[in-house]
Design an enzyme around this catalytic site. Sequence first.
Site, PDB file in Angstrom:
ATOM      1  N   ALA A 194     -11.708  -5.635 -32.872  1.00  0.00           N
ATOM      2  CA  ALA A 194     -11.333  -4.232 -32.613  1.00  0.00           C
ATOM      3  C   ALA A 194     -12.343  -3.288 -33.257  1.00  0.00           C
ATOM      4  CB  ALA A 194      -9.926  -3.960 -33.150  1.00  0.00           C
ATOM      5  N   ILE A 197     -17.401  -1.906 -30.012  1.00  0.00           N
ATOM      6  CA  ILE A 197     -17.412  -2.358 -28.605  1.00  0.00           C
ATOM      7  C   ILE A 197     -15.989  -2.621 -28.130  1.00  0.00           C
ATOM      8  CG2 ILE A 197     -18.121  -4.219 -27.026  1.00  0.00           C
ATOM      9  CD1 ILE A 197     -20.642  -4.554 -28.648  1.00  0.00           C
ATOM     10  N   GLY A 284     -19.210  -8.457 -33.443  1.00  0.00           N
ATOM     11  CA  GLY A 284     -20.436  -8.154 -34.162  1.00  0.00           C
ATOM     12  C   GLY A 284     -21.652  -8.756 -33.476  1.00  0.00           C
ATOM     13  N   HIS A 457     -17.200  31.660 -28.820  1.00  0.00           N
ATOM     14  CA  HIS A 457     -15.764  31.656 -28.533  1.00  0.00           C
ATOM     15  C   HIS A 457     -15.539  31.795 -27.046  1.00  0.00           C
ATOM     16  CE1 HIS A 457     -11.479  32.344 -28.944  1.00  0.00           C
ATOM     17  NE2 HIS A 457     -11.632  33.336 -28.071  1.00  0.00           N
TER      18      HIS A 457
END
Length: 478
Positions: A194, A197, A284, A457
């Site tokens: 998790a 990727i 990994g 804004h």
Amino acid sequence: MDTKTPERYDVLVIGGGPGGYVAAIRAAQLGFRVACCESNPYADPDGEPRLGGTCLNVGCIPSKALLHTSHLFADARDVFAAHGIYINVPRIDVPGMIGRKNAIVTQLTKGIKGLFKKNGVTLLKGVGVFAGPVENGWRLSVGGALVEAERVVIATGSRARHLPGIPVDNRIVCDNVGALDIDAVPKRLIVIGAGVIGLEMGVLWRRLGAEVTLIDVLPDFLPQADRDIAREAARIFSKLGIDIRLGITLGDIKISKKGVAITCADQSGAAMKIEGDRVIVSVGRQPNVEGLNARAVGLEFDEHGRIQTDARCRTNLPGVWAVGDVTSGPMLAHKAMEEAIMVAETMAGQSGCRDFDAIPWVIYSLPEIAWVGKTEQQLKAENVACKTGRIPFTASGRALGAGETAGFVKMLADAATDRILGVHIIGANASELISEAVVAMKFGAASEDLARICHAHPSLSEVIHEAALACDKRALHF
Ligand code: FAD
Ligand code: NAI
């Protein structure tokens, strides 16, 4: 093996990913005679080496192209009606989506070849292998031909780490390569890992309709992120319908015609079975160093198998540098590019440095997650007293108008000096908003500096402005 006199270059770059192609272009701009070799593991219809490495071919760019499609699709399905827009139930044509992604990849990889031509970089086809030192440089073989160069930049990148007992075929069980080419929405998708990727792929396929189970061996969700961000992310992704299971130890995997079944154990040791029809393994990445013959020429490695470099990316071998995923630091394309520029400029006698503290991280999930600098937990561990400004996107009229009110900005500033030490965002356009924080931190700005800058804004950047004001407990709109 070729017996001709080896072609000689000032600089030979091994690998044509973001680290390699940027090093080659910048070195050529600085007047060096440069070649870059690429071993081309990516399927090219013409059998030509494809430049761009992991990033352009099977990483950053294709994943973001697919994520964008998934957001459009999910918005059409789930959000349009809230704007008073009614359409027939949208249908996703996955091969069409993949075809669009492939066209983007082709355009960009060809574009780098064009940049090589423009800058006079010679592209050599084949694996770069060290043959040994020569007078004033190194001899290498590239695709069987010998070349020599006074300086060598190793930019061979990384590839997905696989797990024992979970064979990747990039059809049913995919790493990043297959995950970006899945040809239909899986009914049930299992994502192992998790991390970055896993989250991007989990969100992508969930928004296209898959049931997604995300499993991780660690008990904490997104441990590298600030805890407030990680908690909010876990809440939002669970609400999106992603089943997140943490602290899971993997057991057997069985692949049959019916699908995939993984046996695992939870934190209490209780066994469970997770079933799906596709699996993505994202646990990994590991450096690409095997093909280089690097150990034979005496190159040194760190404890993670990455090429050992100093702060200027110099290896222990004279005239040999290493940049990007193959050496230490975050495995990010922009980190590889920064190092590449630094190395080329250092070779030309200019000064350059890399600054890991000002490298932004972005997870392109929905909402996006981005941060730069330290987390609150890191600052606590370092006994640095800080003040916090935290503003939710609900405080922004622009966010409300766009229907993008999830998440918040959290700014951390030194309690004594007011210097900004970290900015953490979960929310719409976090990938773009984080740039302001990177600039501020790079120039050593205080939260007061950002508070005094006029922000357009209505814009989402006003949430950063308000977070800066909140560091001094004077937010105006929250
Ligand atoms: P690579 O891009 O891996 O390139 C190395 C190149 O060297 C390859 O083309 C390889 O073929 C070649 N090569 C290897 N050995 C040899 C040899 N001996 N001779 C010749 N050529 C050789 N990073 C981000 O910053 N943002 C993102 O959004 C992002 N998304 C990602 C998504 C996915 C799915 C993945 C897998 C990665 C993602 N990354 C992202 C990480 C990013 O892709 C890498 O950090 C980046 O590509 C590293 O660049 P590099 O040049 O070091 O290596
Ligand atoms: P990651 O390091 O981000 O995550 C790997 C996850 O796998 C970790 O949470 C880890 O605990 C888990 N894991 C490890 N072994 C496991 C096991 N046996 N069982 C279950 N879970 C296990 O690595 P990931 O996602 O593969 O990505 C690699 C790298 O690529 C990232 O760290 C990042 O550097 C880069 N990347 C960057 C992106 C971006 O910038 N947006 C997008 C994708 C990748």
